[in-house]
Design an enzyme around this catalytic site. Sequence first.
Site, PDB file in Angstrom:
ATOM      1  CG  ASP A   1      28.739  37.556  39.806  1.00 25.60           C
ATOM      2  OD1 ASP A   1      29.923  37.832  39.530  1.00 25.60           O
ATOM      3  OD2 ASP A   1      28.426  36.637  40.582  1.00 25.60           O
ATOM      4  CB  SER A   2      30.733  35.016  36.463  1.00 28.48           C
ATOM      5  OG  SER A   2      30.955  34.670  37.817  1.00 28.48           O
TER       6      SER A   2
ATOM      7  CE1 TYR B   1      32.093  36.091  33.012  1.00 28.84           C
ATOM      8  CE2 TYR B   1      32.292  38.304  33.898  1.00 28.84           C
ATOM      9  CZ  TYR B   1      31.690  37.415  33.034  1.00 28.84           C
ATOM     10  OH  TYR B   1      30.697  37.850  32.203  1.00 28.84           O
ATOM     11  N   GLY B   2      37.002  34.266  37.147  1.00 26.96           N
ATOM     12  CA  GLY B   2      38.307  34.299  37.802  1.00 26.96           C
ATOM     13  C   GLY B   2      39.380  33.474  37.133  1.00 26.96           C
TER      14      GLY B   2
ATOM     15  CB  CYS C   1      31.649  40.327  38.733  1.00 29.18           C
ATOM     16  SG  CYS C   1      32.932  39.161  38.208  1.00 29.18           S
ATOM     17  CG  ASN C   2      35.172  41.177  44.127  1.00 29.52           C
ATOM     18  OD1 ASN C   2      35.637  42.109  44.761  1.00 29.52           O
ATOM     19  ND2 ASN C   2      34.076  40.545  44.512  1.00 29.52           N
TER      20      ASN C   2
ATOM     21  CD  GLU D   1      27.613  29.899  39.857  1.00 33.79           C
ATOM     22  OE1 GLU D   1      26.619  29.303  39.378  1.00 33.79           O
ATOM     23  OE2 GLU D   1      27.618  31.121  40.080  1.00 33.79           O
TER      24      GLU D   1
ATOM     25  CB  CYS E   1      34.737  36.090  45.026  1.00 27.90           C
ATOM     26  SG  CYS E   1      33.680  35.254  43.813  1.00 27.90           S
ATOM     27  CB  THR E   2      29.761  38.959  44.256  1.00 29.52           C
ATOM     28  OG1 THR E   2      29.902  38.331  42.978  1.00 29.52           O
ATOM     29  CG2 THR E   2      30.253  40.400  44.176  1.00 29.52           C
ATOM     30  CG  HIS E   3      30.140  33.203  43.342  1.00 27.41           C
ATOM     31  ND1 HIS E   3      30.427  34.144  42.388  1.00 27.41           N
ATOM     32  CD2 HIS E   3      29.426  32.236  42.712  1.00 27.41           C
ATOM     33  CE1 HIS E   3      29.904  33.755  41.232  1.00 27.41           C
ATOM     34  NE2 HIS E   3      29.290  32.603  41.410  1.00 27.41           N
TER      35      HIS E   3
END
Length: 267
Positions: free
Chosen positions: A11-12, A43-44, A74-75, A154, A186-188
């Site tokens: 993932d990012s 990344y988005g 990561c979407n 983050e 989003c995986t976050h």
Amino acid sequence: MNDNRPIGVFDSGVGGLTFAKEIKRLLPHESMIYFGDTQHLPYGEKSREAITRFSVDITNFLKENNCKAILVACNSATSNSIDAIKEAAGKEIPVIDVISPVAEKIAFELREKIGVIATKATINSGAYKKSIRKFNKHLKVVEMATPLLVPVIEEGFANTSISKAVLETYLTNKKLEGIDSVILGCTHYPLLEKEINQVFEGKVAIVNSPLIVVNQIIYQLGREGKLASEDNIPQYDFYLSDYTDNFLKVSKKFFGKDISLTEKRLN
């Protein structure tokens, strides 16, 4: 048949750890190599070309480290670069994404209007709407970009007045009126699940993407005879392209204090 090689996850940043945590819970004998591309997050906000370049570099790294399967946690990478990732991985390494299993499951459940919140890159791709409509063209799907959420997480501001204010601004948008369920695209975002539920006052079902995706991993590895043996002692290795205190904090919370964390720049 068994295969004790690790599962690769990337993932990012810290978001993919929500999926890695679920792998650990449901597949306690599996080893993992996790790569967080913190140097290039989020990344988005990046172009398709940049996301693809980063994703292919990481895929090659995981392949070189003998991973038996790769979870694209990561979407933005899934929605923009999945074909390139699969090509880099090769036919022998199954690649599991975080959109297809969720879209297929949600399409056959009793829902009327589904909301999707995600990064700009994922929303601009229309990946969720396309995937869900492929299975059920009658479902109404509304997608909305929520780009501030990744930086909030983050930077360590989850579960604070800052995250609460940002979520209330986004989730009360008229576009999401009348939804009966929401996909955290989003995986976050599962790191904010409790706060999201509070804003919706418990009236909107939050789709459990990590559970759905990890069940897909179990099915796929089981079908191919690649599950680890029950006597395998799992090892968890974490790589970051740029060290961050928040990643260390979240990874220790999920995996315990004695984790292997290595800074590794791929370009």
